[in-house]
Design an enzyme around this catalytic site. Structure first.
Site, mmCIF file in Angstrom:
data_model
loop_
_atom_site.group_PDB
_atom_site.id
_atom_site.type_symbol
_atom_site.label_atom_id
_atom_site.label_comp_id
_atom_site.label_asym_id
_atom_site.label_seq_id
_atom_site.Cartn_x
_atom_site.Cartn_y
_atom_site.Cartn_z
ATOM 1 N N GLY A 80 98.377 35.559 89.878
ATOM 2 C CA GLY A 80 99.728 36.350 90.388
ATOM 3 C C GLY A 80 99.356 36.514 91.967
ATOM 4 C CD GLN A 85 98.077 39.499 96.696
ATOM 5 O OE1 GLN A 85 98.486 39.436 95.553
ATOM 6 N NE2 GLN A 85 96.341 39.524 96.661
ATOM 7 C CB CYS A 130 92.561 41.751 93.848
ATOM 8 S SG CYS A 130 93.838 41.794 95.030
ATOM 9 C CG LEU A 131 94.265 35.865 94.810
ATOM 10 C CD1 LEU A 131 95.507 34.858 94.636
ATOM 11 C CD2 LEU A 131 93.016 34.883 94.344
ATOM 12 C CG HIS A 172 96.871 43.204 90.179
ATOM 13 N ND1 HIS A 172 95.453 43.373 89.994
ATOM 14 C CD2 HIS A 172 96.941 42.803 91.373
ATOM 15 C CE1 HIS A 172 94.830 42.911 91.364
ATOM 16 N NE2 HIS A 172 95.735 42.466 91.987
ATOM 17 C CD GLU A 173 99.991 39.884 91.494
ATOM 18 O OE1 GLU A 173 100.207 40.282 92.564
ATOM 19 O OE2 GLU A 173 98.924 39.398 91.176
ATOM 20 C CG HIS A 176 99.168 43.510 95.190
ATOM 21 N ND1 HIS A 176 98.384 43.728 96.290
ATOM 22 C CD2 HIS A 176 98.362 42.550 94.255
ATOM 23 C CE1 HIS A 176 97.093 43.177 95.946
ATOM 24 N NE2 HIS A 176 97.039 42.546 94.763
HETATM 25 ZN ZN ZN Z 1 95.740 41.372 94.013
#
Ligand code: ZN
Length: 222
Positions: A80, A85, A130-131, A172-173, A176
């Site tokens: 995701g 991001q 998380c990226l 999670h997304e 963000h």
């Molecule tokens: Zn993340």
């Protein structure tokens, strides 16, 4: 005598709808380019995003952003990715994520709203990463089921529901898009451990992303 016919296989659930056949990488990725992924500490990750305005829906700029986000997510081997991001303040995310039954969910949601959690729903404690916090993972409780409502790039209504790992992804997304990272939900002690690990691991992760981005250039047409 013929073999008993097997029911049609669902290859994926795309934009909340079952499809019988779907490519290994979402078609958006072939059109997109890899953008830089922001890391914890960058301001755009820590403020609430802005709703994508109506006049952008159906437009080329939003479509291109979603294409780029898919390709960026795949290059980073994520499940995701939210607009913040890639340094964009708009509220949206893309995903390509399995649920706990092995069903693959793919799509994008613009201006997502997470439905209020059912108080009877279980809280599942599992690993999450998380990226934008490259490297480590930490155990975090999330609702077992989640539903997100929003619109697609053309403004059509989207409802995406899932359980298990995919429900975790949706929570999670959406976080963000509201300026919240999963590490913000950890205890201070656990957050400190995760961020220390991030500093140790991030260079290796960035190198891996560069390699994967190169591989995608070979794998994807265009
Ligand atoms: Zn993340």
């Amino acid at each position: 005598m013929s073999e008993q016919s097997t029911p049609a296989q669902v290859a994926a659930v795309v934009q909340g709808r079952e499809v019988a056949d779907y490519p290994v990488l979402a078609p958006e990725a072939a059109r997109g380019r890899v953008r830089a992924i922001t890391a914890r500490g960058e301001e755009v990750l820590h403020r609430r995003g802005v709703d994508v305005p109506d006049e952008m829906l159906g437009g080329a700029e939003l479509a291109r952003l979603i294409d780029d986000m898919f390709r960026t997510m795949y290059a980073a081997e994520g499940v995701g990715l939210a607009g913040s991001q890639v340094g964009v303040g708009w509220r949206l995310f893309v995903y390509d994520c399995p649920d706990d039954d092995g069903v693959r969910h793919v799509g994008h949601v613009v201006n997502p709203v997470l439905e209020a959690r059912d108080p009877d729903d279980a809280v599942v404690v599992e690993n999450e990463g998380c990226l934008s916090v490259p490297g480590p993972h930490a155990e975090l409780g999330r609702a077992e089921h989640a539903t997100v409502r929003g619109v697609d790039r053309d403004g059509g209504p989207v409802v995406v529901s899932g359980s298990g790992y995919f429900a975790r992804c949706l929570q999670h997304e959406t976080d963000h898009t509201l300026g919240k990272l999963y590490v913000d939900r950890l205890s201070a002690r656990e957050r400190k451990r995760v961020l220390k690990k991030m500093n140790e691991m991030s260079e290796g992760v960035f190198e891996r992303r560069r390699v994967r981005a190169k591989e995608l250039e070979e794998e994807l047409p265009g």
